[in-house]
Every structure is written in C-alpha cells, then in structure tokens.
Write a protein that holds these residues in place. Structure first.
Motif, mmCIF file in Angstrom:
data_model
loop_
_atom_site.group_PDB
_atom_site.id
_atom_site.type_symbol
_atom_site.label_atom_id
_atom_site.label_comp_id
_atom_site.label_asym_id
_atom_site.label_seq_id
_atom_site.Cartn_x
_atom_site.Cartn_y
_atom_site.Cartn_z
ATOM 1 N N SER A 2 0.792 -1.154 0.015
ATOM 2 C CA SER A 2 0.054 0.072 -0.043
ATOM 3 C C SER A 2 0.831 1.185 -0.074
ATOM 4 O O SER A 2 2.064 1.222 -0.030
ATOM 5 C CB SER A 2 -1.054 0.094 1.322
ATOM 6 N N LEU A 3 0.374 2.417 -0.228
ATOM 7 C CA LEU A 3 1.047 3.670 -0.312
ATOM 8 C C LEU A 3 1.591 4.127 1.090
ATOM 9 O O LEU A 3 2.974 4.298 1.324
ATOM 10 C CB LEU A 3 0.025 4.731 -0.602
ATOM 11 N N THR A 4 0.847 3.523 2.152
ATOM 12 C CA THR A 4 1.470 3.819 3.721
ATOM 13 C C THR A 4 2.693 2.954 3.704
ATOM 14 O O THR A 4 3.678 3.278 4.489
ATOM 15 C CB THR A 4 0.047 3.507 4.568
ATOM 16 N N GLY A 5 2.441 1.828 3.301
ATOM 17 C CA GLY A 5 3.541 0.842 3.556
ATOM 18 C C GLY A 5 4.805 1.083 2.735
ATOM 19 O O GLY A 5 5.898 0.975 3.055
ATOM 20 N N GLY A 6 4.459 1.614 1.616
ATOM 21 C CA GLY A 6 5.818 2.085 1.035
ATOM 22 C C GLY A 6 6.572 3.391 1.613
ATOM 23 O O GLY A 6 7.726 3.323 1.523
ATOM 24 N N ILE A 7 5.682 4.223 2.071
ATOM 25 C CA ILE A 7 6.202 5.346 2.820
ATOM 26 C C ILE A 7 6.897 5.232 3.883
ATOM 27 O O ILE A 7 7.935 5.334 4.027
ATOM 28 C CB ILE A 7 5.241 6.417 3.153
ATOM 29 N N ILE A 67 13.262 -3.601 -3.251
ATOM 30 C CA ILE A 67 12.461 -4.233 -2.111
ATOM 31 C C ILE A 67 10.790 -4.322 -2.946
ATOM 32 O O ILE A 67 10.154 -5.170 -2.840
ATOM 33 C CB ILE A 67 12.433 -3.721 -0.930
ATOM 34 N N ALA A 68 10.488 -2.998 -3.329
ATOM 35 C CA ALA A 68 9.115 -2.717 -4.051
ATOM 36 C C ALA A 68 8.985 -3.732 -5.087
ATOM 37 O O ALA A 68 7.917 -4.490 -5.326
ATOM 38 C CB ALA A 68 8.810 -1.483 -4.470
ATOM 39 N N TYR A 69 9.838 -3.664 -5.945
ATOM 40 C CA TYR A 69 9.922 -4.655 -7.212
ATOM 41 C C TYR A 69 9.657 -6.146 -6.658
ATOM 42 O O TYR A 69 8.831 -6.912 -7.288
ATOM 43 C CB TYR A 69 11.014 -4.636 -7.905
ATOM 44 N N VAL A 70 10.121 -6.748 -5.723
ATOM 45 C CA VAL A 70 10.132 -8.068 -5.145
ATOM 46 C C VAL A 70 8.833 -8.174 -4.679
ATOM 47 O O VAL A 70 8.144 -9.129 -4.902
ATOM 48 C CB VAL A 70 11.175 -8.263 -4.043
ATOM 49 N N ILE A 71 8.386 -7.220 -3.969
ATOM 50 C CA ILE A 71 7.007 -7.130 -3.123
ATOM 51 C C ILE A 71 5.944 -7.170 -4.293
ATOM 52 O O ILE A 71 4.969 -8.055 -4.495
ATOM 53 C CB ILE A 71 6.753 -6.066 -2.155
ATOM 54 N N ILE A 72 5.916 -6.076 -5.036
ATOM 55 C CA ILE A 72 4.852 -5.992 -6.170
ATOM 56 C C ILE A 72 4.951 -7.168 -7.209
ATOM 57 O O ILE A 72 3.872 -7.464 -7.562
ATOM 58 C CB ILE A 72 4.757 -4.602 -6.740
ATOM 59 N N GLY A 73 6.071 -7.414 -7.659
ATOM 60 C CA GLY A 73 6.100 -8.479 -8.583
ATOM 61 C C GLY A 73 5.791 -9.766 -8.056
ATOM 62 O O GLY A 73 5.724 -10.857 -9.033
ATOM 63 N N GLY A 74 5.642 -9.911 -6.849
ATOM 64 C CA GLY A 74 5.092 -11.363 -6.525
ATOM 65 C C GLY A 74 6.483 -12.334 -6.685
ATOM 66 O O GLY A 74 5.963 -13.559 -6.543
ATOM 67 N N ILE A 75 7.684 -11.831 -6.423
ATOM 68 C CA ILE A 75 8.677 -12.874 -6.314
ATOM 69 C C ILE A 75 8.510 -13.617 -5.090
ATOM 70 O O ILE A 75 8.925 -14.507 -5.086
ATOM 71 C CB ILE A 75 9.872 -12.044 -6.601
ATOM 72 N N ILE A 76 8.295 -12.648 -3.904
ATOM 73 C CA ILE A 76 8.500 -13.433 -2.605
ATOM 74 C C ILE A 76 6.917 -12.940 -2.145
ATOM 75 O O ILE A 76 6.706 -11.850 -2.165
ATOM 76 C CB ILE A 76 9.466 -12.823 -1.578
ATOM 77 N N THR A 77 6.173 -13.884 -1.778
ATOM 78 C CA THR A 77 4.862 -13.714 -1.102
ATOM 79 C C THR A 77 4.637 -13.979 0.225
ATOM 80 O O THR A 77 5.516 -14.534 0.704
ATOM 81 C CB THR A 77 3.657 -14.770 -2.177
ATOM 82 N N ARG A 78 3.579 -13.615 0.738
ATOM 83 C CA ARG A 78 3.350 -14.073 2.084
ATOM 84 C C ARG A 78 3.271 -15.606 2.294
ATOM 85 O O ARG A 78 3.527 -16.266 3.302
ATOM 86 C CB ARG A 78 1.954 -13.586 2.625
ATOM 87 N N ALA A 79 2.687 -16.298 1.314
ATOM 88 C CA ALA A 79 2.953 -17.671 1.437
ATOM 89 C C ALA A 79 4.313 -18.421 1.528
ATOM 90 O O ALA A 79 4.355 -19.370 2.274
ATOM 91 C CB ALA A 79 2.108 -18.404 0.099
ATOM 92 N N ASP A 80 4.890 -17.788 0.789
ATOM 93 C CA ASP A 80 6.453 -18.021 0.827
ATOM 94 C C ASP A 80 7.097 -17.933 2.343
ATOM 95 O O ASP A 80 7.880 -18.672 2.762
ATOM 96 C CB ASP A 80 7.374 -17.368 -0.175
ATOM 97 N N LEU A 81 6.590 -16.861 3.081
ATOM 98 C CA LEU A 81 7.077 -16.447 4.179
ATOM 99 C C LEU A 81 6.659 -17.352 5.254
ATOM 100 O O LEU A 81 7.270 -17.953 6.245
ATOM 101 C CB LEU A 81 6.984 -15.093 4.452
#
Length: 86
Positions: A2-7, A67-81
């Motif tokens: 989210s925007l808040t998370g990014g900030i 980090i934003a590319y990894v999160i938004i691109g779905g390279i690492i998801t919550r399921a992976d964590l």
C-alpha cells in the motif's frame, strides 16, 4: 504494498542508511587539532551533513526500488514467508 506501507518502508530505509553513513569519513576535532571551546574533543570537525543526506536519499531509493519490485512483482509472497515458519 500500500501507499502507507511504501512510505514507512522508505522512511525506515532512509534512516537506516543515514545512520550507517554518518560515521564514514568522519574526523574528530581532536584528530584535526581544532577543538572548539564548549564541545567535546570527539565531536566531528566537519560533519558534511548535506552530502550525507543526499547520499542517504539516493541509496535508500535504490534499495526501496529493489524491495518494492520484489513485493509488487510477487517474487516473494506471504505464502513463501509462512512456509519458513513451519
């Protein structure tokens, strides 16, 4: 993300990078031999804060972008964590 998370992520990264950069290349007043009265001898002679603030901004933006590319691109998801916690 989210925007808040990014900030929040950028703010945390910026301060982390700044605190890493602050002691780099620092000379104390005692090292230079010009101790200003009323200050400790270990105080920085010329902190060059403007330069360090600019570098902190650039480095934090680069790290945030990765980090934003990894999160938004779905390279690492919550399921992976979540799989690591089991």
């Amino acid at each position: 993300m989210s925007l808040t998370g990014g900030i929040v992520l950028y703010s945390v990264l910026w301060f982390l990078v700044l605190f890493v950069l602050l002691p780099i290349g620092q000379k104390s007043q005692a090292d230079v031999g010009q101790v200003t009265p009323g200050t400790p001898a270990g105080a920085p002679h010329e902190p060059r804060l403007k330069k360090k603030l600019i570098w902190a901004t650039l480095i934090a933006a680069l790290i945030w972008g990765v980090i934003a590319y990894v999160i938004i691109g779905g390279i690492i998801t919550r399921a992976d964590l979540e799989a690591w916690t089991r």
